[in-house]
Write an enzyme that holds these catalytic residues in place. Structure first.
Site, PDB file in Angstrom:
ATOM      1  N   LYS A  48     -40.791 -25.444 -49.272  1.00  0.00           N
ATOM      2  CA  LYS A  48     -40.756 -26.762 -48.609  1.00  0.00           C
ATOM      3  C   LYS A  48     -39.327 -27.101 -48.203  1.00  0.00           C
ATOM      4  O   LYS A  48     -38.415 -27.034 -49.030  1.00  0.00           O
ATOM      5  CB  LYS A  48     -41.290 -27.830 -49.575  1.00  0.00           C
ATOM      6  CG  LYS A  48     -41.230 -29.243 -49.016  1.00  0.00           C
ATOM      7  CD  LYS A  48     -41.971 -30.211 -49.916  1.00  0.00           C
ATOM      8  CE  LYS A  48     -41.942 -31.624 -49.372  1.00  0.00           C
ATOM      9  NZ  LYS A  48     -40.659 -32.294 -49.527  1.00  0.00           N
ATOM     10  N   TYR A  97     -38.223 -28.127 -58.146  1.00  0.00           N
ATOM     11  CA  TYR A  97     -36.867 -28.039 -57.595  1.00  0.00           C
ATOM     12  C   TYR A  97     -36.172 -26.838 -58.212  1.00  0.00           C
ATOM     13  O   TYR A  97     -36.467 -26.439 -59.341  1.00  0.00           O
ATOM     14  CB  TYR A  97     -36.068 -29.300 -57.934  1.00  0.00           C
ATOM     15  CG  TYR A  97     -36.273 -30.428 -56.962  1.00  0.00           C
ATOM     16  CD1 TYR A  97     -35.966 -30.275 -55.616  1.00  0.00           C
ATOM     17  CD2 TYR A  97     -36.748 -31.668 -57.383  1.00  0.00           C
ATOM     18  CE1 TYR A  97     -36.134 -31.324 -54.719  1.00  0.00           C
ATOM     19  CE2 TYR A  97     -36.922 -32.721 -56.494  1.00  0.00           C
ATOM     20  CZ  TYR A  97     -36.613 -32.540 -55.165  1.00  0.00           C
ATOM     21  OH  TYR A  97     -36.777 -33.564 -54.283  1.00  0.00           O
ATOM     22  N   SER A 110     -44.366 -34.236 -58.056  1.00  0.00           N
ATOM     23  CA  SER A 110     -42.944 -33.886 -57.966  1.00  0.00           C
ATOM     24  C   SER A 110     -42.401 -33.510 -59.347  1.00  0.00           C
ATOM     25  O   SER A 110     -42.828 -34.062 -60.364  1.00  0.00           O
ATOM     26  CB  SER A 110     -42.174 -35.100 -57.440  1.00  0.00           C
ATOM     27  OG  SER A 110     -40.812 -34.979 -57.730  1.00  0.00           O
ATOM     28  N   THR A 129     -39.105 -26.609 -53.381  1.00  0.00           N
ATOM     29  CA  THR A 129     -38.313 -27.391 -52.421  1.00  0.00           C
ATOM     30  C   THR A 129     -36.893 -26.851 -52.348  1.00  0.00           C
ATOM     31  O   THR A 129     -36.197 -26.771 -53.364  1.00  0.00           O
ATOM     32  CB  THR A 129     -38.313 -28.874 -52.818  1.00  0.00           C
ATOM     33  OG1 THR A 129     -39.660 -29.344 -52.784  1.00  0.00           O
ATOM     34  CG2 THR A 129     -37.467 -29.711 -51.866  1.00  0.00           C
ATOM     35  N   HIS A 173     -37.115 -33.442 -45.467  1.00  0.00           N
ATOM     36  CA  HIS A 173     -37.110 -34.259 -46.689  1.00  0.00           C
ATOM     37  C   HIS A 173     -37.188 -35.762 -46.339  1.00  0.00           C
ATOM     38  O   HIS A 173     -36.543 -36.603 -46.961  1.00  0.00           O
ATOM     39  CB  HIS A 173     -35.866 -33.973 -47.527  1.00  0.00           C
ATOM     40  CG  HIS A 173     -36.110 -34.087 -49.003  1.00  0.00           C
ATOM     41  ND1 HIS A 173     -36.267 -32.998 -49.817  1.00  0.00           N
ATOM     42  CD2 HIS A 173     -36.220 -35.164 -49.815  1.00  0.00           C
ATOM     43  CE1 HIS A 173     -36.454 -33.401 -51.067  1.00  0.00           C
ATOM     44  NE2 HIS A 173     -36.434 -34.716 -51.087  1.00  0.00           N
TER      45      HIS A 173
HETATM   46  C1  FMN Z   1     -39.242 -41.831 -52.226  1.00  0.00           C
HETATM   47  C2  FMN Z   1     -39.317 -40.375 -51.889  1.00  0.00           C
HETATM   48  C3  FMN Z   1     -39.177 -39.430 -52.891  1.00  0.00           C
HETATM   49  C4  FMN Z   1     -39.286 -38.078 -52.587  1.00  0.00           C
HETATM   50  N1  FMN Z   1     -39.233 -37.156 -53.598  1.00  0.00           N
HETATM   51  C5  FMN Z   1     -39.407 -35.847 -53.321  1.00  0.00           C
HETATM   52  C6  FMN Z   1     -39.447 -34.893 -54.365  1.00  0.00           C
HETATM   53  O1  FMN Z   1     -39.311 -35.223 -55.537  1.00  0.00           O
HETATM   54  N2  FMN Z   1     -39.619 -33.587 -54.022  1.00  0.00           N
HETATM   55  C7  FMN Z   1     -39.761 -33.173 -52.727  1.00  0.00           C
HETATM   56  O2  FMN Z   1     -39.930 -31.984 -52.459  1.00  0.00           O
HETATM   57  N3  FMN Z   1     -39.751 -34.067 -51.718  1.00  0.00           N
HETATM   58  C8  FMN Z   1     -39.593 -35.391 -51.983  1.00  0.00           C
HETATM   59  N4  FMN Z   1     -39.602 -36.297 -50.967  1.00  0.00           N
HETATM   60  C9  FMN Z   1     -39.861 -35.851 -49.576  1.00  0.00           C
HETATM   61  C10 FMN Z   1     -41.359 -35.906 -49.267  1.00  0.00           C
HETATM   62  O3  FMN Z   1     -42.075 -34.927 -49.983  1.00  0.00           O
HETATM   63  C11 FMN Z   1     -41.617 -35.669 -47.774  1.00  0.00           C
HETATM   64  O4  FMN Z   1     -40.972 -34.482 -47.380  1.00  0.00           O
HETATM   65  C12 FMN Z   1     -41.142 -36.816 -46.892  1.00  0.00           C
HETATM   66  O5  FMN Z   1     -41.340 -38.049 -47.536  1.00  0.00           O
HETATM   67  C13 FMN Z   1     -41.899 -36.818 -45.576  1.00  0.00           C
HETATM   68  O6  FMN Z   1     -41.444 -37.827 -44.719  1.00  0.00           O
HETATM   69  P1  FMN Z   1     -42.216 -39.229 -44.560  1.00  0.00           P
HETATM   70  O7  FMN Z   1     -42.053 -39.962 -45.837  1.00  0.00           O
HETATM   71  O8  FMN Z   1     -41.465 -39.874 -43.438  1.00  0.00           O
HETATM   72  O9  FMN Z   1     -43.625 -38.959 -44.223  1.00  0.00           O
HETATM   73  C14 FMN Z   1     -39.499 -37.662 -51.245  1.00  0.00           C
HETATM   74  C15 FMN Z   1     -39.622 -38.624 -50.243  1.00  0.00           C
HETATM   75  C16 FMN Z   1     -39.542 -39.964 -50.548  1.00  0.00           C
HETATM   76  C17 FMN Z   1     -39.733 -40.979 -49.442  1.00  0.00           C
END
Ligand code: FMN
Length: 382
Positions: free
Chosen positions: A254, A129, A106, A155, A278
């Protein structure tokens, strides 16, 4: 505790991490309706049980975006992972590559792109981002290209942040009562294993990619404030086209949840998309990926590599996402829980569990290769 499932990792992470971190991982936005739907809708997808089809040899390998993977799974971008275990992004990336898979760093990871790339055998995937500071974006793109990152995830579902009540309650975000810093400190004292391993020995805790902009003294809240100020709500598909033109590798958008946006992504020159809300952390009440995916795969599946995430908590869920039209699946919380519970060894164990579960799902639906997991393995009821 003996770990057998993602649910066990979640419980182990809850025990090990200070509350502000566990709730940051575990929580969603507003009433967490979409978060619950994501898990429940996917778990509710029924597969056809098939028998007597010689499933003694299974091939789980696949190729996604030009990369050979041991199974159709990758670690998706999860911010602040270096707070869940010491230098957590490096540990998770090594575990993923050792399992023949890929790790996506990330933008707001604690370890920088350079640190994770140096710590891994193969180039990693990177998530960017959209920031107002276009100079920052250009530098990150150039760095990712120099380090050989073959795939960029852009994203787009965070032009503004969704409110997460749990982060206010836990002290991660400003709120009434004791200052957040004091609350987080007290929570950390209650988790000595984490406080020693990550709190003390895991420094620096800032966001590695952004540190050069904010200076060495910046704390985690300065970084979060920077992210909040810098996400760009003015971006349009036109900007995507020009960013795409500056990226030499595979370009994946994404955060797509609508077939019309998926078509726009194809028109803007993307190689792939991630069907994602997300992790239920943005617009609460939107569709789960499981529900949105079939129409999107129908609309662009012949032109784009369609990946999906959201609510994947087992290898069986991986099979379900593929059956609904995805070519591959990103894990989010599943690997964050594993990392928080047991570091890189936890992530390695998680991937073993997911693989074993996917094998069983394939054997019992009567398929022996990944491309065979399509709509034909879905049970039609009624
Ligand atoms: C703690 C956390 C931090 C996240 N940080 C990012 C991020 O920095 N960039 C991003 O594109 N998605 C981020 N996401 C989204 C994840 O990439 C992903 O889309 C999502 O967690 C999928 O759902 P799930 O956790 O229920 O499997 C984050 C999700 C979580 C839980």
């Amino acid at each position: 505790m003996r770990i057998a499932s993602v649910a066990d990792f979640r419980e182990a992470a809850r025990r090990r991490l200070p509350r502000f971190l566990f709730d940051y991982i575990d929580g969603g936005s507003y009433g967490e309706v979409t978060l619950r739907r994501s898990v429940e809708d996917l778990a509710g997808i029924a597969l056809r049980q098939r028998v007597l089809r010689d499933v003694s040899t299974l091939d789980l390998t696949t190729e996604i975006l030009g990369q050979k993977l041991a199974m159709p799974v990758a670690l998706g971008p999860v911010g602040l992972s270096g707070m869940y275990a010491r230098r957590g992004e490096v540990q998770a990336a090594r575990a993923a590559q050792a399992a023949g898979l890929q790790f996506t760093l990330s933008t707001v990871g604690c370890c920088s792109l350079a640190e994770v790339s140096t710590g891994t055998e193969k180039p990693i995937w990177f998530q960017l981002y959209v920031t107002k500071d276009r100079g920052f974006m250009r530098d990150m793109l150039a760095q990712a290209a120099d380090l050989g990152c073959p795939v960029l995830f852009f994203t787009v579902d965070l032009p503004v942040p969704g409110a997460r009540y749990r982060d206010v309650h836990s002290g991660l975000k400003a709120g009434p009562g004791l200052p957040g810093r004091t609350r987080r400190f007290l929570q950390a004292l209650g988790k000595p294993g984490w406080a020693w391993d990550v709190g003390l020995r895991g420094r620096p805790h800032g966001l590695g990619n952004i540190a050069p902009l904010l200076g060495k003294q910046a704390g985690m809240l300065d970084f979060l404030a920077w992210s909040g100020r810098n996400f760009d709500a003015s971006l349009t598909w036109k900007d995507i086209e020009s960013i795409r033109a500056h990226w030499p590798g595979k370009f994946v958008i994404k955060g797509i949840l609508d077939p019309d946006d998926a078509r726009e992504a194809a028109a803007a020159g993307a190689d792939g998309i991630v069907v994602s809300n997300h992790g239920g952390r943005q617009l609460d009440g939107v569709l789960s990926s499981a529900r949105a995916l079939p129409a999107i795969a129908d609309a662009v599946g012949d032109r784009l590599t369609v990946l999906a995430d959201g609510g994947v908590r087992s290898g069986l869920d991986v099979a379900r996402m593929l059956a609904l039209g995805a070519k591959g699946v990103l894990l989010g919380r599943a690997w964050a829980y594993a990392l928080g519970a047991h570091g890189g060894a936890g992530v390695a164990k998680l991937l073993e569990i997911i693989e074993a579960e996917l094998r069983v799902a394939m054997a019992l639906t009567g398929v022996t290769t990944i491309p065979e997991i399509d709509g034909s393995v879905l049970a039609r009821t009624g």
